[in-house]
Enzyme design. Sequence first.
Site, mmCIF file in Angstrom:
data_model
loop_
_atom_site.group_PDB
_atom_site.id
_atom_site.type_symbol
_atom_site.label_atom_id
_atom_site.label_comp_id
_atom_site.label_asym_id
_atom_site.label_seq_id
_atom_site.Cartn_x
_atom_site.Cartn_y
_atom_site.Cartn_z
ATOM 1 N N SER A 9 -1.335 -2.851 0.179
ATOM 2 C CA SER A 9 -1.215 -2.173 -1.119
ATOM 3 C C SER A 9 -0.439 -3.077 -2.069
ATOM 4 C CB SER A 9 -0.475 -0.844 -0.964
ATOM 5 O OG SER A 9 -0.069 -0.402 -2.253
ATOM 6 N N HIS A 34 -5.795 -2.744 -1.289
ATOM 7 C CA HIS A 34 -5.602 -1.341 -1.677
ATOM 8 C C HIS A 34 -4.908 -1.272 -3.038
ATOM 9 C CE1 HIS A 34 -5.144 2.971 -0.620
ATOM 10 N NE2 HIS A 34 -3.946 2.899 -1.174
ATOM 11 N N ASP A 36 -3.270 1.204 -5.774
ATOM 12 C CA ASP A 36 -2.711 2.547 -5.967
ATOM 13 C C ASP A 36 -2.592 2.854 -7.448
ATOM 14 O OD1 ASP A 36 -2.191 3.695 -3.387
ATOM 15 O OD2 ASP A 36 -0.768 2.055 -3.081
ATOM 16 N N MET A 38 -1.655 5.424 -10.381
ATOM 17 C CA MET A 38 -0.811 6.614 -10.629
ATOM 18 C C MET A 38 -0.712 6.860 -12.130
ATOM 19 S SD MET A 38 2.290 5.635 -8.088
ATOM 20 C CE MET A 38 1.981 5.134 -6.384
ATOM 21 N N HIS A 67 -7.356 3.851 -4.798
ATOM 22 C CA HIS A 67 -6.809 5.179 -4.473
ATOM 23 C C HIS A 67 -6.307 5.810 -5.770
ATOM 24 C CE1 HIS A 67 -3.273 7.438 -2.278
ATOM 25 N NE2 HIS A 67 -4.123 8.267 -2.828
ATOM 26 N N MET A 69 -4.510 8.437 -7.694
ATOM 27 C CA MET A 69 -3.533 9.537 -7.670
ATOM 28 C C MET A 69 -3.391 10.010 -9.118
ATOM 29 S SD MET A 69 -0.885 7.779 -5.044
ATOM 30 C CE MET A 69 -1.592 6.151 -5.302
ATOM 31 N N MET A 140 -2.494 10.878 3.803
ATOM 32 C CA MET A 140 -1.227 10.416 3.226
ATOM 33 C C MET A 140 -0.111 10.682 4.232
ATOM 34 S SD MET A 140 -1.748 9.039 0.261
ATOM 35 C CE MET A 140 -0.011 8.669 0.083
ATOM 36 N N GLY A 148 7.625 2.409 0.012
ATOM 37 C CA GLY A 148 8.915 2.289 0.685
ATOM 38 C C GLY A 148 9.486 3.573 1.265
ATOM 39 N N ASP A 189 -1.777 6.008 4.976
ATOM 40 C CA ASP A 189 -1.177 5.366 3.799
ATOM 41 C C ASP A 189 0.244 5.893 3.598
ATOM 42 O OD1 ASP A 189 -0.624 4.242 1.344
ATOM 43 O OD2 ASP A 189 -2.267 5.235 0.265
ATOM 44 N N GLY A 211 2.209 -1.536 2.167
ATOM 45 C CA GLY A 211 2.777 -2.272 1.039
ATOM 46 C C GLY A 211 4.012 -3.031 1.478
HETATM 47 C C1 DX5 Z 1 2.138 5.853 -2.072
HETATM 48 C C2 DX5 Z 1 1.006 4.863 -2.110
HETATM 49 C C3 DX5 Z 1 1.015 3.923 -0.960
HETATM 50 C C4 DX5 Z 1 2.129 2.979 -0.961
HETATM 51 C C5 DX5 Z 1 2.376 2.483 0.442
HETATM 52 O O1 DX5 Z 1 2.040 6.680 -3.174
HETATM 53 O O2 DX5 Z 1 -0.209 5.537 -2.072
HETATM 54 O O3 DX5 Z 1 -0.177 3.179 -0.885
HETATM 55 O O4 DX5 Z 1 1.893 1.892 -1.803
HETATM 56 O O5 DX5 Z 1 3.519 1.777 0.403
HETATM 57 P P1 DX5 Z 1 4.453 1.513 1.644
HETATM 58 O O6 DX5 Z 1 3.658 0.768 2.632
HETATM 59 O O7 DX5 Z 1 5.554 0.727 1.060
HETATM 60 O O8 DX5 Z 1 4.898 2.867 2.178
HETATM 61 ZN ZN ZN Z 2 -2.545 4.449 -1.563
#
Ligand code: DX5
Ligand code: ZN
Length: 230
Positions: A9, A34, A36, A38, A67, A69, A140, A148, A189, A211
């Site tokens: 990610s 990936h 993300d 938002m 993805h 969101m 999820m 993180g 994820d 990520g």
């Molecule tokens: C969370 C995201 C994830 C995130 C994962 O909202 O959808 O894809 O980037 O990050 P890590 O691997 O740092 O948990």
């Molecule tokens: Zn994601």
Amino acid sequence: MPKVIVAPSILAADFSNLAGEVRKVEDAGADWIHCDIMDGHFVDNISFGPTIVSFVRKQTKLPLDVHLMIEHADHYVPRFVDAGANSITVHVEPEAKHDVGKTLRQIRDAGCRVGLTLNPATSFELLEPFLDKIDMLLVMTVHPGFGGQSFRAEQMEKVKRAAEWNKTRDRKSASRTDSSGGEIDIEVDGGINPETARVSIQNGANVLVAGTSIFRTDDYAKAIRDLRGQ
Ligand code: DX5
Ligand code: ZN
């Protein structure tokens, strides 16, 4: 055992060197990238949009796993298709404010792989009616919005149920002569590191989004190998 797909990610990448980060992770053995997305409404954070995705598209030949969101995904799907997405995953929750069935068809008609996802608090039953309309289920393993966070092991129940569904799907397609009825990918994820990757794979996941555990290390190739359990 099926191949484990690793999808870094880029949310955790160094955006001041995004082109370099994408190339580095591709060289390190990543399978997908990936992205993300938002919107500050569906989740309490804002990341990036189609312009960045199209920039990433120019840096790599790897499939882009987008993805969303966001609210009103149906309105934005065409822009991510144009930006070069290979798969697009949308949320099933009513708060995402779209007609889920229609958006899934829209993604398929645009020639992308179709993904559906649910928040940790959302029950598996909500997406059951759509299981035969998707290529990938994203489970999820954190509440979406931020990288993180810590992995939520109780979400493995959903991974197991999807894996069970795949088994019945296998049996159905075995009795058919056409090629339809393949298994869906089961993607996890959030909070994925070598330990939680192992747990996820054991429960039936085959796609790992990560990520922090890749981009916040010095050796991406080692991080990816460790996630695969090699
Ligand atoms: C969370 C995201 C994830 C995130 C994962 O909202 O959808 O894809 O980037 O990050 P890590 O691997 O740092 O948990
Ligand atoms: Zn994601």
